[in-house]
Design a protein around this motif. Structure first.
Motif, PDB file in Angstrom:
ATOM      1  N   ARG A   1      -6.964   2.941  -0.343  1.00  0.00           N
ATOM      2  CA  ARG A   1      -5.767   2.177  -0.024  1.00  0.00           C
ATOM      3  C   ARG A   1      -5.055   2.751   1.200  1.00  0.00           C
ATOM      4  N   PHE A   2      -5.081   4.060   1.344  1.00  0.00           N
ATOM      5  CA  PHE A   2      -4.494   4.681   2.532  1.00  0.00           C
ATOM      6  C   PHE A   2      -5.286   4.290   3.783  1.00  0.00           C
ATOM      7  N   LEU A   3      -6.606   4.258   3.676  1.00  0.00           N
ATOM      8  CA  LEU A   3      -7.428   3.820   4.803  1.00  0.00           C
ATOM      9  C   LEU A   3      -7.181   2.352   5.127  1.00  0.00           C
TER      10      LEU A   3
ATOM     11  N   PHE B   1      -9.559  12.264 -11.173  1.00  0.00           N
ATOM     12  CA  PHE B   1     -10.935  12.005 -10.744  1.00  0.00           C
ATOM     13  C   PHE B   1     -11.185  10.511 -10.558  1.00  0.00           C
ATOM     14  N   CYS B   2     -10.643   9.691 -11.454  1.00  0.00           N
ATOM     15  CA  CYS B   2     -10.912   8.250 -11.413  1.00  0.00           C
ATOM     16  C   CYS B   2     -10.053   7.518 -10.385  1.00  0.00           C
ATOM     17  N   TRP B   3      -8.814   7.976 -10.175  1.00  0.00           N
ATOM     18  CA  TRP B   3      -7.886   7.204  -9.354  1.00  0.00           C
ATOM     19  C   TRP B   3      -7.708   7.716  -7.935  1.00  0.00           C
ATOM     20  N   THR B   4      -8.014   8.973  -7.668  1.00  0.00           N
ATOM     21  CA  THR B   4      -7.833   9.496  -6.313  1.00  0.00           C
ATOM     22  C   THR B   4      -8.663   8.747  -5.276  1.00  0.00           C
ATOM     23  N   PRO B   5      -9.962   8.457  -5.524  1.00  0.00           N
ATOM     24  CA  PRO B   5     -10.720   7.695  -4.519  1.00  0.00           C
ATOM     25  C   PRO B   5     -10.091   6.350  -4.188  1.00  0.00           C
TER      26      PRO B   5
ATOM     27  N   VAL C   1     -17.132  -2.047   5.333  1.00  0.00           N
ATOM     28  CA  VAL C   1     -17.283  -0.800   4.588  1.00  0.00           C
ATOM     29  C   VAL C   1     -16.026  -0.518   3.770  1.00  0.00           C
ATOM     30  N   LEU C   2     -14.869  -0.798   4.339  1.00  0.00           N
ATOM     31  CA  LEU C   2     -13.611  -0.579   3.635  1.00  0.00           C
ATOM     32  C   LEU C   2     -13.509  -1.482   2.411  1.00  0.00           C
ATOM     33  N   ASP C   3     -13.873  -2.751   2.550  1.00  0.00           N
ATOM     34  CA  ASP C   3     -13.818  -3.675   1.419  1.00  0.00           C
ATOM     35  C   ASP C   3     -14.745  -3.229   0.291  1.00  0.00           C
ATOM     36  N   ILE C   4     -15.965  -2.822   0.652  1.00  0.00           N
ATOM     37  CA  ILE C   4     -16.910  -2.347  -0.356  1.00  0.00           C
ATOM     38  C   ILE C   4     -16.379  -1.083  -1.023  1.00  0.00           C
ATOM     39  N   GLY C   5     -15.834  -0.173  -0.208  1.00  0.00           N
ATOM     40  CA  GLY C   5     -15.300   1.069  -0.761  1.00  0.00           C
ATOM     41  C   GLY C   5     -14.139   0.832  -1.706  1.00  0.00           C
TER      42      GLY C   5
ATOM     43  N   ASN D   1       0.815  -1.211   0.000  1.00  0.00           N
ATOM     44  CA  ASN D   1       0.000   0.000   0.000  1.00  0.00           C
ATOM     45  C   ASN D   1       0.852   1.265   0.000  1.00  0.00           C
ATOM     46  N   ILE D   2       1.882   1.284   0.846  1.00  0.00           N
ATOM     47  CA  ILE D   2       2.710   2.488   0.950  1.00  0.00           C
ATOM     48  C   ILE D   2       3.443   2.759  -0.359  1.00  0.00           C
ATOM     49  N   THR D   3       3.965   1.710  -0.980  1.00  0.00           N
ATOM     50  CA  THR D   3       4.680   1.882  -2.246  1.00  0.00           C
ATOM     51  C   THR D   3       3.782   2.484  -3.300  1.00  0.00           C
ATOM     52  N   ARG D   4       2.552   1.963  -3.405  1.00  0.00           N
ATOM     53  CA  ARG D   4       1.628   2.465  -4.417  1.00  0.00           C
ATOM     54  C   ARG D   4       1.153   3.873  -4.089  1.00  0.00           C
TER      55      ARG D   4
END
Length: 334
Positions: free
Chosen positions: A262-264, A253-257, A281-285, A197-200
């Motif tokens: 991933r940060f969460l 717009f597409c990749w920021t969410p 909720v995290l998995d669904i998000g 996650n941190i690398t990405r």
């Protein structure tokens, strides 16, 4: 935590694999939509990106540096679109992977490469626009198409190196609860998830976005300067820059969410927000943001047509000559 059912942005196997999740209705609803959605965007993306590559490859004029980067971006999107149908079939079959372990690795490596290569190509094209508008007198090698091609080769190599964990740890494994042979990402240690996650987040998003933001700020200031716009070179570069800015805006717009999710997920690793409800909720998000991110690869070709006036002109020339190669001779005889 040693076995992670999802790669960087791939869906988890099924809601039944999460022992603390009882929210099966939402998972079943999401799983029912995934195959159709993946098929639609893959078909649209294959046609659109294929046409974009044809224009860049068949045009008679030599490619500019921006053309080289945008063409490689279209190639990355095209590769990803060819891989999505494998997961559409797998999800429709209850996450049963029927394509063998080799394709389990290769398909997911190709999809993982798409993002890192795309963000680097966009960073490079923003740097090119910066040099063209802000530093028009610069003679940097970065403004040469030959060097741009070498840089693109380096980007593809770097993208492959980023996906080595996927290549090593993606494998087929029988999962008892749903009773399927699944293509999963089995990390040898839970810390790999954190590193992933941190690398990405940092190398694959934060640093490129900072570079893009810096270049864009100076580009916009030049475009708003009326005195500079009267310069012939700047006026010519302005039209190409509009397309680049549109592609960058849609990418963010597409990749920021997805990057936020991933940060969460990284925070969840440290149990900052514990609880089964939060995990659900995290998995669904993550999944919803993933499919928004997928759509970026299918939307880019439409931006070329809608925003890129030069691209539309070149497309008419390429496909006009391809579909009617005798048009010149016939007009001459007439």
């Amino acid at each position: 935590m040693g076995v992670n059912a999802s790669d960087w942005f791939f869906p988890t196997l099924a809601p039944e694999l999460d022992p603390c999740s009882n929210y099966t209705e939402a998972w079943l609803w999401l799983s029912s939509l995934q195959p159709a959605y993946l098929v639609i965007i893959s078909m649209v993306g294959l046609v659109g990106n294929g046409l974009v590559l044809c224009v860049f490859c068949l045009q008679r004029k030599p490619c500019t540096v921006a053309d080289v980067y945008l063409g490689n971006l279209a190639a990355a999107d095209l590769i990803m679109m060819t891989c999505l149908p494998f997961w559409a079939v797998t999800i429709a079959r209850g996450y049963q992977w029927d394509f063998g372990e080799v394709l389990c690795k290769l398909v997911n490596v190709a999809i993982s490469m798409n993002y890192i290569c795309s963000v680097l190509f966009l960073m490079l094209v923003s740097v090119d626009r910066y040099l063209a508008l802000v530093k028009p007198m610069s003679t940097s090698r970065l403004r040469r198409a030959s060097w741009a091609k070498r840089i693109c080769l380096g980007v593809w190599t770097m993208g492959f190196l980023f996906t080595l964990p996927t290549l090593f740890f993606r494998t087929m494994m029988y999962v008892e609860d749903p009773g399927v042979d699944a293509c999963i990402l089995a990390y040898p240690h839970p810390a790999w998830r954190l590193h992933h996650n941190i690398t990405r987040n940092v190398l694959g998003f934060l640093i490129p976005v900072l570079v893009v933001g810096y270049c864009t700020r100076h580009i916009v200031s030049v475009l708003n300067d009326r005195e500079v716009l009267w310069l012939p070179g700047v006026r010519a570069e302005r039209k190409a820059t509009s397309l680049v800015l549109a592609v960058l805006a849609v990418f963010l717009f597409c990749w920021t969410p997805h990057q936020v999710m991933r940060f969460l997920d990284t925070l969840d690793y440290f149990h900052v927000t514990p609880g089964c409800l939060w995990g659900h909720v995290l998995d669904i998000g993550i999944q919803l943001s993933t499919y928004l991110a997928y759509s970026n690869s299918a939307v880019n070709p439409f931006l070329f047509v809608i925003v890129g006036k030069h691209f539309r002109k070149r497309a008419k020339e390429v496909f006009g000559k391809t579909l009617n190669p005798w048009s010149k001779d016939m007009s001459y005889l007439t």
